[in-house]
Write an enzyme that holds these catalytic residues in place. Sequence first.
Site, PDB file in Angstrom:
ATOM      1  N   ALA A  69      82.570  17.727  39.151  1.00 28.61           N
ATOM      2  CA  ALA A  69      83.096  16.380  38.855  1.00 28.61           C
ATOM      3  C   ALA A  69      83.200  15.640  40.181  1.00 28.61           C
ATOM      4  O   ALA A  69      83.274  16.256  41.238  1.00 28.61           O
ATOM      5  CB  ALA A  69      84.465  16.497  38.202  1.00 28.61           C
ATOM      6  N   GLY A 108      82.333  21.350  37.254  1.00 25.15           N
ATOM      7  CA  GLY A 108      81.746  20.673  36.098  1.00 25.15           C
ATOM      8  C   GLY A 108      80.250  20.871  36.030  1.00 25.15           C
ATOM      9  O   GLY A 108      79.663  20.837  34.949  1.00 25.15           O
ATOM     10  N   GLU A 111      79.810  23.954  34.223  1.00 24.68           N
ATOM     11  CA  GLU A 111      80.263  23.735  32.835  1.00 24.68           C
ATOM     12  C   GLU A 111      79.181  23.029  32.031  1.00 24.68           C
ATOM     13  O   GLU A 111      78.979  23.326  30.866  1.00 24.68           O
ATOM     14  CB  GLU A 111      81.576  22.955  32.840  1.00 24.68           C
ATOM     15  CG  GLU A 111      82.739  23.811  33.347  1.00 24.68           C
ATOM     16  CD  GLU A 111      84.019  23.029  33.516  1.00 24.68           C
ATOM     17  OE1 GLU A 111      84.014  22.020  34.256  1.00 24.68           O
ATOM     18  OE2 GLU A 111      85.026  23.411  32.919  1.00 24.68           O
ATOM     19  N   GLU A 131      87.469  25.428  40.864  1.00 28.52           N
ATOM     20  CA  GLU A 131      88.577  24.496  40.651  1.00 28.52           C
ATOM     21  C   GLU A 131      89.915  24.989  41.198  1.00 28.52           C
ATOM     22  O   GLU A 131      90.707  24.205  41.697  1.00 28.52           O
ATOM     23  CB  GLU A 131      88.708  24.188  39.154  1.00 28.52           C
ATOM     24  CG  GLU A 131      87.636  23.244  38.616  1.00 28.52           C
ATOM     25  CD  GLU A 131      86.354  23.958  38.218  1.00 28.52           C
ATOM     26  OE1 GLU A 131      86.159  25.116  38.609  1.00 28.52           O
ATOM     27  OE2 GLU A 131      85.537  23.331  37.521  1.00 28.52           O
TER      28      GLU A 131
HETATM   29  N1  T1G Z   1      83.048  15.101  44.496  1.00 32.29           N
HETATM   30  C1  T1G Z   1      82.941  14.106  45.408  1.00 32.29           C
HETATM   31  N2  T1G Z   1      82.432  14.255  46.659  1.00 32.29           N
HETATM   32  C2  T1G Z   1      82.003  15.493  46.998  1.00 32.29           C
HETATM   33  C3  T1G Z   1      82.078  16.582  46.104  1.00 32.29           C
HETATM   34  C4  T1G Z   1      82.631  16.353  44.805  1.00 32.29           C
HETATM   35  N3  T1G Z   1      82.722  17.313  43.888  1.00 32.29           N
HETATM   36  N4  T1G Z   1      81.584  17.673  46.741  1.00 32.29           N
HETATM   37  C5  T1G Z   1      81.203  17.264  47.965  1.00 32.29           C
HETATM   38  N5  T1G Z   1      81.469  15.962  48.129  1.00 32.29           N
HETATM   39  C6  T1G Z   1      81.166  15.147  49.308  1.00 32.29           C
HETATM   40  C7  T1G Z   1      81.871  15.661  50.562  1.00 32.29           C
HETATM   41  O1  T1G Z   1      83.171  15.131  50.661  1.00 32.29           O
HETATM   42  C8  T1G Z   1      80.941  15.151  51.645  1.00 32.29           C
HETATM   43  O2  T1G Z   1      81.231  13.747  51.799  1.00 32.29           O
HETATM   44  C9  T1G Z   1      79.564  15.274  51.009  1.00 32.29           C
HETATM   45  O3  T1G Z   1      79.786  15.292  49.598  1.00 32.29           O
HETATM   46  C10 T1G Z   1      78.829  16.519  51.434  1.00 32.29           C
HETATM   47  O4  T1G Z   1      79.726  17.620  51.169  1.00 32.29           O
HETATM   48  C11 T1G Z   1      85.529  19.110  35.471  1.00 32.29           C
HETATM   49  C12 T1G Z   1      87.248  18.969  37.465  1.00 32.29           C
HETATM   50  C13 T1G Z   1      78.478  21.064  46.743  1.00 32.29           C
HETATM   51  C14 T1G Z   1      78.517  23.225  48.047  1.00 32.29           C
HETATM   52  O5  T1G Z   1      84.700  21.974  44.150  1.00 32.29           O
HETATM   53  O6  T1G Z   1      81.546  22.908  47.495  1.00 32.29           O
HETATM   54  O7  T1G Z   1      84.246  19.892  38.743  1.00 32.29           O
HETATM   55  O8  T1G Z   1      81.703  13.758  54.251  1.00 32.29           O
HETATM   56  O9  T1G Z   1      79.656  18.610  53.461  1.00 32.29           O
HETATM   57  O10 T1G Z   1      77.937  21.534  52.904  1.00 32.29           O
HETATM   58  O11 T1G Z   1      86.132  21.354  35.653  1.00 32.29           O
HETATM   59  O12 T1G Z   1      80.189  19.992  48.853  1.00 32.29           O
HETATM   60  O13 T1G Z   1      79.432  13.157  53.407  1.00 32.29           O
HETATM   61  O14 T1G Z   1      81.383  11.595  53.015  1.00 32.29           O
HETATM   62  O15 T1G Z   1      80.518  19.940  51.470  1.00 32.29           O
HETATM   63  O16 T1G Z   1      75.984  20.626  51.483  1.00 32.29           O
HETATM   64  C15 T1G Z   1      84.369  21.192  41.552  1.00 32.29           C
HETATM   65  C16 T1G Z   1      82.889  20.928  46.063  1.00 32.29           C
HETATM   66  C17 T1G Z   1      84.944  19.827  41.482  1.00 32.29           C
HETATM   67  C18 T1G Z   1      82.451  21.609  44.772  1.00 32.29           C
HETATM   68  C19 T1G Z   1      77.701  21.100  49.100  1.00 32.29           C
HETATM   69  N6  T1G Z   1      83.334  21.243  42.554  1.00 32.29           N
HETATM   70  N7  T1G Z   1      81.777  20.713  46.949  1.00 32.29           N
HETATM   71  O17 T1G Z   1      78.053  21.558  50.404  1.00 32.29           O
HETATM   72  O18 T1G Z   1      78.058  19.351  51.665  1.00 32.29           O
HETATM   73  S1  T1G Z   1      86.244  19.733  40.290  1.00 32.29           S
HETATM   74  C20 T1G Z   1      83.602  21.617  43.815  1.00 32.29           C
HETATM   75  C21 T1G Z   1      81.205  21.746  47.634  1.00 32.29           C
HETATM   76  C22 T1G Z   1      85.442  19.911  38.813  1.00 32.29           C
HETATM   77  C23 T1G Z   1      85.515  20.302  36.378  1.00 32.29           C
HETATM   78  C24 T1G Z   1      86.315  20.078  37.621  1.00 32.29           C
HETATM   79  C25 T1G Z   1      80.117  21.373  48.599  1.00 32.29           C
HETATM   80  C26 T1G Z   1      78.713  21.701  48.081  1.00 32.29           C
HETATM   81  P1  T1G Z   1      80.916  13.012  53.217  1.00 32.29           P
HETATM   82  P2  T1G Z   1      79.569  18.946  52.025  1.00 32.29           P
HETATM   83  P3  T1G Z   1      77.443  20.812  51.696  1.00 32.29           P
END
Ligand code: T1G
Length: 657
Positions: A69, A108, A111, A131
Amino acid sequence: MGEQTDFSTGVSGEVRQSVLVVTIDNPPVNAASADVRGGLAKALAHAEEAIDIRGVVLTGAAKTFIGGADIREFGQAPVEPTLPTVIEALEALSKPVVAAINGSALGGGLEVALACHHRIASPLAQMGLPEVKLGIVPGAGGTQRLPRLIGIPAALDLIASGRSVKAHEALSLGIVDDVVDTDLTKAAVAVTLELAGSPLRRTSQLPVSPADPADVEKLSAKILAKARGQRPPAEAIRLVTSVARPFAEGLADERATFLALRDGQEAAALRHVFFAEREAAKVPGFEGVEPRPVKVIGICGLGLMGSGIAVAALGAGYTVIGLDQTEEAAETGRQRIIGLLERAKASGRIDEAGFAEQVARLSITAADQDLAPCDLVIEAVFDDLAVKTDLFRRLDRVVRPDAVLATNTSYLNPDEIAAATAHPGRVLGLHFFSPAHVMRLLEVVRCGRTAPNVLATGLAVAKKLRKLPVVTGVTEGFIGNRIFSAYRREAEFLLEDGALPHEIDAALEGYGFPMGLFAVYDMAGLEIAWARRKRFAASRDRKERYVEIADRLCEAGRLGQKAGRGWYAYPDGKRTIDPEVTAIIEACRAAKSITSRQFSSEEIISRLLSAMASEGEVLLAEGIAARTGDIDLVMINGYGFPAHKGGPMFAKAQTPR
Ligand code: T1G
């Protein structure tokens, strides 16, 4: 291939062999933003209605399937369609939907994939439900679909830990049906056509395989022990283990739990940490500065710290040349490094081939000139200015003028060390935390004359070492030890004012620290801090409040756990409150005519937080730290501050004035 249809800015489709291939392209991580959700909903509706479409393939652009998400939308008014709505429509489609998992499918993102009728992955794909690391639980069916697909124990492990799995583990668990290392989309189209017209396997309708209650009980207990009172893992256990109830009921419970957690303090704190970690590597004014290339790293001093740094560098793929004062010391260092690699192999972190390959990249010497090929030299020798400046003068005569020299000093002034070399611009500090091959935090010290591309080199090497770099200016103890000193000072003031060590430690552990301050002190030993206090006693500002309790303990031979007693007693090694310490504390209070009083845990935490945050404000004002988030990251990753509280600056900002 048919023409492309844009369903939204970030979602497009093209028809291949009567299969609609839908690609999500929402850089940087294909987050399931409102635009992406809207585009997906349109693509699914189109596929359902179009008589020439026999099925759908869902895939992502670049190296991500769907990164989850869009966490930047949390806290904003929800925009329809929500992710659960899209996922419900996806699973209900009358035509097959195949997930072609080309990269990270997280939260998500996974999911969505779980609601598809079939899943194939690239060997580079990783997937998970992280999460809980954001202080929430999956909110779009993950706790209800994953256990139906892979069983309760395996689902419990992944959801409560938040860990990701690579493609082949996902295959063995049953998350994906195949791993394809040829043209993934082409393979997905073929599978879709095979599935067209047959009954579809809808994950939500799969029966739940019975799990051994004893296994589940044991796994749950292990998870809760690690959670240290945090709610998300406990909720994840509840949602996953009650999955035998009707799917719709479980889904509703999951959604309500997710929303409640998402809007809570813990999730806000962990989102702050998530974004702070990504901000920390961005140094204002340094965007686009090219780092100097580094392939060969020299490490001077192969003690505990130096050997840890060597292991981290070997694990990151660098060639490492280790230097120590004599052949014997160098060989001892080599054995220490090999021992750490052996442990990594025994734990399965590296295999035999990886072990051999890393050892092959390691060489050890006692001769300075063997460091000539180094692009970067990190010194981890005895923390004495003369020793370090002498070493840097010697290195000047050996390495290239453009080679970067890094000092690992904790307390000395790196500017004075830099002044010893002919090229001070090539010097910076890389302050590792012990054990250096384990601790993520790395304070990158920007000396007064550090060249921009040398700082960029430090950040690039930190990233390759998979460290968490935080840039700090030059001050005694940099960010971490400056804040820690303020925290320690306030804790000792509290002792004088009426609190006892075990009360302060209990308050800290209740707040989420893995160990209380005085217990940590006893574990590390009191003598080093005592020696420093004695060294600076003559120059200490007599107007400043000084607590003598620690000195009295050291004078009484209470030097910590190794000495059998310190802030606590250790009969049969068990940490025990010692009335003798209480008596020493009371005598110190009496000597200052202090009337002691009781302190609640809340008061203790409030005073300690205020002390840390006030010092943080000073560091910001002095330009030593660039952001409050940087300070929070240092205290969380270097000093045990609980991440789900966000760090001292975040936590202090949340407390009502
Ligand atoms: N939402 C918004 N921005 C995100 C994001 C996300 N989920 N993930 C990364 N970013 C931004 C981050 O802040 C950075 O921004 C840029 O993308 C590159 O990130 C419904 C509710 C995918 C493995 O927890 O683990 O889904 O600094 O440096 O090293 O049940 O990002 O460039 O401005 O980390 O290539 C669950 C979190 C969400 C995954 C890529 N998902 N992200 O790694 O890039 S909650 C996560 C990561 C959810 C559902 C629930 C990693 C990555 P900027 P980065 P990377």
